[in-house]
Design a protein around this motif. Structure first.
Motif, PDB file in Angstrom:
ATOM      1  N   PHE A 184       0.836  -1.202   0.000  1.00 15.28           N
ATOM      2  CA  PHE A 184       0.000   0.000   0.000  1.00 15.28           C
ATOM      3  C   PHE A 184       0.870   1.251   0.000  1.00 15.28           C
ATOM      4  O   PHE A 184       0.659   2.171  -0.805  1.00 15.28           O
ATOM      5  CB  PHE A 184      -0.925  -0.001   1.224  1.00 15.28           C
ATOM      6  CG  PHE A 184      -1.935   1.101   1.183  1.00 15.28           C
ATOM      7  CD1 PHE A 184      -3.129   0.942   0.479  1.00 15.28           C
ATOM      8  CD2 PHE A 184      -1.697   2.311   1.828  1.00 15.28           C
ATOM      9  CE1 PHE A 184      -4.059   1.973   0.427  1.00 15.28           C
ATOM     10  CE2 PHE A 184      -2.627   3.347   1.769  1.00 15.28           C
ATOM     11  CZ  PHE A 184      -3.816   3.185   1.067  1.00 15.28           C
ATOM     12  N   CYS A 192       0.127   2.670  -3.486  1.00 16.58           N
ATOM     13  CA  CYS A 192      -1.185   3.306  -3.368  1.00 16.58           C
ATOM     14  C   CYS A 192      -1.125   4.659  -2.669  1.00 16.58           C
ATOM     15  O   CYS A 192      -2.042   5.477  -2.824  1.00 16.58           O
ATOM     16  CB  CYS A 192      -2.148   2.395  -2.606  1.00 16.58           C
ATOM     17  SG  CYS A 192      -1.929   0.636  -2.976  1.00 16.58           S
ATOM     18  N   SER A 250       0.484   7.341  -3.072  1.00 25.64           N
ATOM     19  CA  SER A 250       0.520   8.583  -3.853  1.00 25.64           C
ATOM     20  C   SER A 250      -0.874   9.161  -4.044  1.00 25.64           C
ATOM     21  O   SER A 250      -1.024  10.373  -4.103  1.00 25.64           O
ATOM     22  CB  SER A 250       1.190   8.332  -5.207  1.00 25.64           C
ATOM     23  OG  SER A 250       0.539   7.290  -5.877  1.00 25.64           O
ATOM     24  N   CYS A 251      -1.879   8.336  -4.125  1.00 22.48           N
ATOM     25  CA  CYS A 251      -3.249   8.834  -4.323  1.00 22.48           C
ATOM     26  C   CYS A 251      -4.124   8.703  -3.083  1.00 22.48           C
ATOM     27  O   CYS A 251      -5.106   9.424  -2.943  1.00 22.48           O
ATOM     28  CB  CYS A 251      -3.929   8.103  -5.467  1.00 22.48           C
ATOM     29  SG  CYS A 251      -3.163   8.404  -7.066  1.00 22.48           S
ATOM     30  N   VAL A 292      -6.042  12.162  -4.087  1.00 24.51           N
ATOM     31  CA  VAL A 292      -6.691  12.029  -5.398  1.00 24.51           C
ATOM     32  C   VAL A 292      -7.756  10.931  -5.280  1.00 24.51           C
ATOM     33  O   VAL A 292      -8.872  11.065  -5.769  1.00 24.51           O
ATOM     34  CB  VAL A 292      -5.654  11.632  -6.477  1.00 24.51           C
ATOM     35  CG1 VAL A 292      -6.330  11.463  -7.828  1.00 24.51           C
ATOM     36  CG2 VAL A 292      -4.530  12.645  -6.547  1.00 24.51           C
ATOM     37  N   GLY A 293      -7.378   9.847  -4.616  1.00 22.48           N
ATOM     38  CA  GLY A 293      -8.305   8.740  -4.391  1.00 22.48           C
ATOM     39  C   GLY A 293      -9.102   8.992  -3.115  1.00 22.48           C
ATOM     40  O   GLY A 293      -8.735   9.840  -2.302  1.00 22.48           O
ATOM     41  N   PRO A 294     -10.201   8.262  -2.956  1.00 24.49           N
ATOM     42  CA  PRO A 294     -11.060   8.489  -1.789  1.00 24.49           C
ATOM     43  C   PRO A 294     -10.419   8.061  -0.471  1.00 24.49           C
ATOM     44  O   PRO A 294      -9.448   7.311  -0.447  1.00 24.49           O
ATOM     45  CB  PRO A 294     -12.299   7.633  -2.084  1.00 24.49           C
ATOM     46  CG  PRO A 294     -11.876   6.654  -3.103  1.00 24.49           C
ATOM     47  CD  PRO A 294     -10.734   7.252  -3.868  1.00 24.49           C
ATOM     48  N   ILE A 314     -17.507   3.689  -2.391  1.00 24.53           N
ATOM     49  CA  ILE A 314     -18.148   3.989  -3.678  1.00 24.53           C
ATOM     50  C   ILE A 314     -18.562   2.688  -4.378  1.00 24.53           C
ATOM     51  O   ILE A 314     -19.662   2.552  -4.880  1.00 24.53           O
ATOM     52  CB  ILE A 314     -17.192   4.782  -4.605  1.00 24.53           C
ATOM     53  CG1 ILE A 314     -16.659   6.026  -3.881  1.00 24.53           C
ATOM     54  CG2 ILE A 314     -17.868   5.149  -5.913  1.00 24.53           C
ATOM     55  CD1 ILE A 314     -15.522   6.743  -4.607  1.00 24.53           C
ATOM     56  N   ILE A 339     -13.809  -4.648  -2.470  1.00 27.40           N
ATOM     57  CA  ILE A 339     -12.539  -3.900  -2.424  1.00 27.40           C
ATOM     58  C   ILE A 339     -11.508  -4.612  -3.305  1.00 27.40           C
ATOM     59  O   ILE A 339     -10.838  -3.987  -4.132  1.00 27.40           O
ATOM     60  CB  ILE A 339     -12.023  -3.791  -0.970  1.00 27.40           C
ATOM     61  CG1 ILE A 339     -12.986  -2.924  -0.148  1.00 27.40           C
ATOM     62  CG2 ILE A 339     -10.604  -3.231  -0.932  1.00 27.40           C
ATOM     63  CD1 ILE A 339     -12.647  -2.861   1.338  1.00 27.40           C
ATOM     64  N   THR A 388     -12.253  -4.004  -6.935  1.00 27.18           N
ATOM     65  CA  THR A 388     -11.926  -2.639  -7.379  1.00 27.18           C
ATOM     66  C   THR A 388     -10.429  -2.504  -7.599  1.00 27.18           C
ATOM     67  O   THR A 388      -9.985  -1.933  -8.603  1.00 27.18           O
ATOM     68  CB  THR A 388     -12.393  -1.601  -6.330  1.00 27.18           C
ATOM     69  OG1 THR A 388     -13.765  -1.828  -6.027  1.00 27.18           O
ATOM     70  CG2 THR A 388     -12.231  -0.187  -6.865  1.00 27.18           C
ATOM     71  N   VAL A 389      -9.650  -3.049  -6.675  1.00 23.08           N
ATOM     72  CA  VAL A 389      -8.195  -2.954  -6.814  1.00 23.08           C
ATOM     73  C   VAL A 389      -7.742  -3.776  -8.028  1.00 23.08           C
ATOM     74  O   VAL A 389      -6.893  -3.348  -8.804  1.00 23.08           O
ATOM     75  CB  VAL A 389      -7.478  -3.429  -5.525  1.00 23.08           C
ATOM     76  CG1 VAL A 389      -5.963  -3.312  -5.690  1.00 23.08           C
ATOM     77  CG2 VAL A 389      -7.948  -2.626  -4.327  1.00 23.08           C
ATOM     78  N   LYS A 442     -11.654   7.009 -13.653  1.00 24.11           N
ATOM     79  CA  LYS A 442     -11.468   7.946 -12.548  1.00 24.11           C
ATOM     80  C   LYS A 442     -10.001   8.065 -12.144  1.00 24.11           C
ATOM     81  O   LYS A 442      -9.675   8.699 -11.154  1.00 24.11           O
ATOM     82  CB  LYS A 442     -12.291   7.495 -11.327  1.00 24.11           C
ATOM     83  CG  LYS A 442     -13.779   7.387 -11.603  1.00 24.11           C
ATOM     84  CD  LYS A 442     -14.405   8.774 -11.736  1.00 24.11           C
ATOM     85  CE  LYS A 442     -15.865   8.730 -12.143  1.00 24.11           C
ATOM     86  NZ  LYS A 442     -16.726   8.078 -11.160  1.00 24.11           N
ATOM     87  N   MET A 469      -7.816   5.403 -11.449  1.00 22.73           N
ATOM     88  CA  MET A 469      -7.170   4.285 -10.752  1.00 22.73           C
ATOM     89  C   MET A 469      -7.006   3.120 -11.719  1.00 22.73           C
ATOM     90  O   MET A 469      -7.972   2.599 -12.259  1.00 22.73           O
ATOM     91  CB  MET A 469      -7.974   3.838  -9.538  1.00 22.73           C
ATOM     92  CG  MET A 469      -7.415   2.554  -8.983  1.00 22.73           C
ATOM     93  SD  MET A 469      -7.370   2.457  -7.238  1.00 22.73           S
ATOM     94  CE  MET A 469      -7.979   0.796  -7.019  1.00 22.73           C
ATOM     95  N   TRP A 511      -4.811  -3.094 -11.024  1.00 21.57           N
ATOM     96  CA  TRP A 511      -3.559  -3.522 -10.391  1.00 21.57           C
ATOM     97  C   TRP A 511      -3.212  -4.982 -10.650  1.00 21.57           C
ATOM     98  O   TRP A 511      -2.119  -5.420 -10.298  1.00 21.57           O
ATOM     99  CB  TRP A 511      -3.602  -3.225  -8.884  1.00 21.57           C
ATOM    100  CG  TRP A 511      -3.520  -1.751  -8.652  1.00 21.57           C
ATOM    101  CD1 TRP A 511      -4.566  -0.883  -8.515  1.00 21.57           C
ATOM    102  CD2 TRP A 511      -2.325  -0.951  -8.606  1.00 21.57           C
ATOM    103  NE1 TRP A 511      -4.095   0.405  -8.389  1.00 21.57           N
ATOM    104  CE2 TRP A 511      -2.728   0.388  -8.440  1.00 21.57           C
ATOM    105  CE3 TRP A 511      -0.958  -1.235  -8.708  1.00 21.57           C
ATOM    106  CZ2 TRP A 511      -1.814   1.441  -8.356  1.00 21.57           C
ATOM    107  CZ3 TRP A 511      -0.052  -0.194  -8.618  1.00 21.57           C
ATOM    108  CH2 TRP A 511      -0.481   1.127  -8.452  1.00 21.57           C
ATOM    109  N   VAL A 527      -2.918  -6.565  -0.239  1.00 20.90           N
ATOM    110  CA  VAL A 527      -3.178  -5.122  -0.152  1.00 20.90           C
ATOM    111  C   VAL A 527      -4.683  -4.861  -0.059  1.00 20.90           C
ATOM    112  O   VAL A 527      -5.115  -3.945   0.654  1.00 20.90           O
ATOM    113  CB  VAL A 527      -2.507  -4.346  -1.320  1.00 20.90           C
ATOM    114  CG1 VAL A 527      -3.269  -4.457  -2.620  1.00 20.90           C
ATOM    115  CG2 VAL A 527      -2.317  -2.880  -0.949  1.00 20.90           C
TER     116      VAL A 527
END
Ligand code: HEC
Length: 199
Positions: free
Chosen positions: A109, A113, A115-116, A125-127, A135, A143, A146-147, A154, A156, A159, A171
């Motif tokens: 992470f 991760c 950075s955002c 930048v990310g939530p 979201i 989760i 989404t990763v 948006k 992201m 990965w 992660v």
């Protein structure tokens, strides 16, 4: 010279020995080793033709390559199927409770991760990942997905091609442990209110 002339005129039967321009030609038999090489190449050619072009099981380099590539794809599909099947709500919860996996998840992470989402997940930048809002879905599997696939529109990325499968799982499980930690100065909530994960 006289012999050659006589031969050219066809007045003498052909000789074993010929002489022309001072060169004396002998009619020696070829050595056995030479004949054996000749016979060997003929036999080899026949065997080669049979093995690679007719009934034999010899494979060309293209066939060998195709066979090896097919085997590689089959093995890869099996491994991917096994890894995909191994990810579940339970397996992610088990990872989230595993100290070693969470040390690994946190390291990934921070490296990939932060950075955002910032180092503690408060969002940039990310939530914000530490509040009780999400979201995309609500579960640990949501989760993970989404990763894995990302939200390219948006900003992201997906990965899955970047992280090793066990790093991806670690992660995602780590992110699930951030929910409800409500760290200071978090980005305002985005998405739907979700229940905290039980410990
Ligand atoms: C380049 C910036 C960037 C990086 C790097 C990044 N993300 Fe994101 N992430 C975002 C954005 C932007 C969103 C919001 C997408 C949306 O609005 O749908 C997001 C959303 C998410 C979500 C969904 C949150 C929700 O509320 O549904 C999770 C989980 C997540 N990121 C985890 C990670 C993880 C884990 C990493 C590192 C492997 C990572 N992100 C790296 C930008 C990033």
């Amino acid at each position: 010279m006289s012999t050659a002339n006589a031969n050219e005129l066809g007045t003498e039967p052909p000789h074993d020995d010929q002489e022309y321009d001072g060169i004396h030609e002998l009619d020696n038999p070829q050595p056995t080793w030479f004949k054996l090489i000749m016979v060997g190449t003929v036999i080899f050619a026949g065997a080669y033709w049979y093995w690679y072009h007719w009934g034999g099981s010899g494979k060309s380099i293209h066939q060998t390559y195709d066979a090896e590539y097919a085997e590689y794809r089959a093995r890869r599909a099996t491994i991917e199927a096994a890894e995909g099947a191994a990810i579940s709500e339970e397996s992610l919860a088990a990872l989230a409770a595993d100290g070693g996996a969470m040390t690994r998840g946190k390291a990934v992470f921070v490296q990939s991760c932060a950075s955002c989402h910032t180092e503690n997940g408060r969002g940039l930048v990310g939530p914000n990942l530490t509040d009780d809002f999400q979201i995309h879905g609500a579960t640990r599997s949501d989760i993970y997905n989404t990763v894995k696939v990302g939200v390219p529109d948006k900003g992201m990325i997906s990965w899955a091609p970047v992280l090793a499968p066990n790093d991806l799982a670690a992660v995602a499980a780590y992110v699930s442990t951030l929910r409800h930690t409500n760290v200071a100065e978090g980005k305002p909530p985005q998405g739907e209110k979700v229940a905290p994960f039980g410990k």
